[in-house]
Write a protein that holds these residues in place. Structure first.
Motif, mmCIF file in Angstrom:
data_model
loop_
_atom_site.group_PDB
_atom_site.id
_atom_site.type_symbol
_atom_site.label_atom_id
_atom_site.label_comp_id
_atom_site.label_asym_id
_atom_site.label_seq_id
_atom_site.Cartn_x
_atom_site.Cartn_y
_atom_site.Cartn_z
ATOM 1 N N HIS A 20 0.417 4.467 0.432
ATOM 2 C CA HIS A 20 0.261 5.448 1.517
ATOM 3 C C HIS A 20 0.870 4.908 2.806
ATOM 4 N N SER A 62 4.055 6.602 4.598
ATOM 5 C CA SER A 62 3.848 7.201 5.925
ATOM 6 C C SER A 62 4.416 6.301 7.022
ATOM 7 N N ASP A 93 0.851 -1.183 0.000
ATOM 8 C CA ASP A 93 0.000 0.000 0.000
ATOM 9 C C ASP A 93 0.900 1.251 0.000
#
Ligand code: FMN
Length: 192
Positions: free
Chosen positions: A45, A49, A43
């Motif tokens: 994101h 992050s 993923d």
């Protein structure tokens, strides 16, 4: 003993991934349990992050933590490794490669940046205290020909280098296994 293949190319038709798969198939023929991780499938994101609790990221971190060896593969981007690979490596703990063997592998557009594995990737890997980093394998895209059936035809020089790298990794894993079992065998013989 298990081996993680970590691919760091963002390309869905990646020659690095094909070479990594080829290496994985050879290691599997040595009886090794091989798990492949492609950073581009994580993923984005969560990756960017640094969300280590996201299930996909958490699974990958657990697979790497449990591995005895890693084959770390990257395309050469701007004379170094890919940012995608670095995003994954940045999630590992400071001693995240402790006790592990590491085989670095890269593909590039030409031989010009062959040394990028040694001046860029190797120090990053070394900072995470692996057991040892094996000699790198580097191939140009021209040495990796994609066949009509999607399989990979390696130029003889790179085929020989891959075979050598795989043999060395398999040999070193075997030596670790022997060292781990020898004391137990000696203790059992003494107790008998
Ligand atoms: C953004 C970008 C930067 C690149 N920079 C280099 C470079 O500095 N040196 C080089 O030899 N090849 C460079 N290349 C070529 C790739 O390393 C080469 O085509 C590689 O085999 C691609 O691997 P992949 O198909 O797994 O993505 C670059 C390619 C891209 C897309």
């Amino acid at each position: 003993m298990s081996i993680v293949l970590l691919g760091g190319s963002p390309s869905p038709h990646s020659s690095t991934s094909r070479l990594l798969q080829h290496v994985g198939e050879k290691l599997a023929r040595h009886g090794r349990r091989v798990t492949r991780i492609e950073a581009r499938e994580l993923d984005p994101h969560a990756l960017l992050s640094a969300d280590c609790g996201e299930p996909g990221i958490a699974r990958v971190l657990a697979q790497i933590a449990a591995a005895d060896a890693l084959v770390v593969a990257t395309p050469v981007y701007k004379a170094a490794y890919s940012g995608l690979l670095k995003a994954v490596l940045d999630l590992l703990p400071q001693d995240g490669l402790a006790g592990k063997l590491v085989l670095p592998l890269a593909t590039g557009g030409s031989q010009s940046h062959m040394l990028s594995l040694d001046y860029a990737l190797r120090p990053v890997l070394a900072s995470m205290t692996p057991r040892s980093i094996l000699p790198s394998i580097y191939a140009t895209s021209g040495q990796l020909e994609r066949q009509a059936d999607g399989s990979l035809a390696l130029a003889p020089a790179i085929a020989a280098r891959v075979a050598q790298g795989v043999e060395q990794l398999a040999f070193e894993l075997h030596a670790i296994e022997l060292r781990a079992t020898a004391p137990r065998a000696e203790a059992a013989a003494l107790a008998a």
